[in-house]
Scaffold this motif. Structure first.
Motif, PDB file in Angstrom:
ATOM      1  N   MET A   1       0.845  -1.190   0.000  1.00 24.54           N
ATOM      2  CA  MET A   1       0.000   0.000   0.000  1.00 24.54           C
ATOM      3  C   MET A   1       0.886   1.248   0.000  1.00 24.54           C
ATOM      4  O   MET A   1       1.838   1.345   0.772  1.00 24.54           O
ATOM      5  CB  MET A   1      -0.920   0.003   1.219  1.00 24.54           C
ATOM      6  N   ALA A  16      -4.780   6.773  -1.063  1.00 23.93           N
ATOM      7  CA  ALA A  16      -4.150   5.455  -0.921  1.00 23.93           C
ATOM      8  C   ALA A  16      -4.111   4.810  -2.296  1.00 23.93           C
ATOM      9  O   ALA A  16      -5.131   4.737  -2.983  1.00 23.93           O
ATOM     10  CB  ALA A  16      -4.938   4.594   0.051  1.00 23.93           C
ATOM     11  N   THR A  18      -3.339   1.390  -4.203  1.00 27.41           N
ATOM     12  CA  THR A  18      -3.144  -0.047  -4.005  1.00 27.41           C
ATOM     13  C   THR A  18      -2.148  -0.589  -5.033  1.00 27.41           C
ATOM     14  O   THR A  18      -1.845   0.049  -6.033  1.00 27.41           O
ATOM     15  CB  THR A  18      -4.470  -0.806  -4.139  1.00 27.41           C
ATOM     16  N   GLU A  50      -7.066   0.399   5.200  1.00 27.97           N
ATOM     17  CA  GLU A  50      -7.906  -0.726   4.784  1.00 27.97           C
ATOM     18  C   GLU A  50      -9.348  -0.546   5.234  1.00 27.97           C
ATOM     19  O   GLU A  50     -10.287  -0.957   4.540  1.00 27.97           O
ATOM     20  CB  GLU A  50      -7.316  -2.030   5.317  1.00 27.97           C
TER      21      GLU A  50
END
Length: 299
Positions: A1, A16, A18, A50
């Motif tokens: 991440m 964020a 991925t 998450e």
């Protein structure tokens, strides 16, 4: 991440990213707010991210389409020198005018207990992805130095990993080691980005693969690769010397040295473009620009 910052209209957004390339907007305003929240909740930044991802949908844009900013506005950037054998050999070449068999203080630093740690940049001198890095007006031999950076807090804890470019004037440093600050610190002489890889997602930080490509007129003229596994020193050793009797700030970046050095006859020129790619972090791209000498005011 990975954690990124980007501009969306007039707003700065924390995101964020991925490993699959999806981008989720985070509610925090910057990376340090995210890591502070994790510490407050006695969890990890990854766990918080998450939780956000589980309750939201990704934005439609791809990372290549975003106006990326520095992932963190590091109050200070420090750097490590002569941490790879290749770096020692390059510094010896500069200091001895090509007499590779000569022994210099760089040999002593490479073998010494104490590593070389020097001040590199401030937030105002540091640029991010796709921003210009500048050439010194009083140097004729300048190169990028692609390095893995550690993003650390005031206690020296590694929060994440980032790509960095420690621009260097080889002729100034080679002339006299006391000129090191001038060989390393000037306007736009440091870049970091494009993302911060969360430390808790890295199983072995000595397996990062680093690549550097330099383009002139969009033709590749220099290419090199290395691995953090080639480091002479460990990261905790470098951090321990940085924080020894020294107050640092949350979000400080420590660059860990380079193992990729362009051919000795090469120097950067106006209009070049530098790509520094680190596995699991991304590609840091920066155009190279000349700058005009400053004229001092007359009395």
């Amino acid at each position: 991440m990975r954690i990124i910052r980007f501009k969306e209209e007039n707003n700065v957004v924390l995101g964020a990213l991925t490993d699959e390339g999806s981008i989720f907007v985070l509610p925090q305003k910057d990376f340090l707010e995210l890591t502070s929240l994790a510490e407050e909740k006695e969890t990890t930044a990854l766990q918080i991210v998450e939780e956000v991802i589980a309750n939201s949908v990704p934005i439609s844009a791809k990372v290549e389409e975003l106006q990326l900013l520095v992932p963190i506005e590091a109050p200070e950037v420090w750097a490590s020198g002569v941490t790879y054998l290749k770096s020692k050999e390059a510094r010896n070449y500069e200091a001895t005018e090509g007499k590779l068999d000569a022994t210099t203080f760089y040999d002593k630093v490479y073998d010494a207990e104490r590593p070389e740690i020097f001040f590199k940049s401030t937030a105002a001198r540091t640029v991010g992805p796709n921003q210009d890095v500048c050439l010194r007006t009083d140097s004729n031999w300048q190169i990028p130095e692609p390095e893995l950076g550690l993003v650390i807090n005031k206690d020296g804890k590694v929060l994440g990993y980032i790509a960095g470019n420690d621009m260097s004037s080889r002729d100034i440093e080679g002339e006299n080691p006391l000129y090191l600050p001038q060989a390393k610190v000037w306007k736009n002489s440091c870049s970091i980005g494009p993302a911060i890889r969360l430390a808790e997602t890295v199983e072995n930080p000595y397996e990062f693969e680093i690549k550097c490509r330099i383009y002139r007129n969009e033709e590749k003229v220099v290419e090199g690769s290395a691995s953090t596994g080639q480091l002479k020193r460990k990261f905790d050793e470098l951090v321990s010397y940085l924080v020894k009797d020294n107050d640092i700030f949350d979000g400080t970046v420590l660059l860990t040295g380079t193992c990729i050095v362009p051919p000795n006859e090469f120097t950067l020129a106006d209009g070049d473009r530098i790509e520094i790619e680190i596995s699991d972090i991304g590609v840091l791209n920066n155009p190279v620009k000349s700058q005009s000498p400053k004229t001092l005011p007359t009395a």
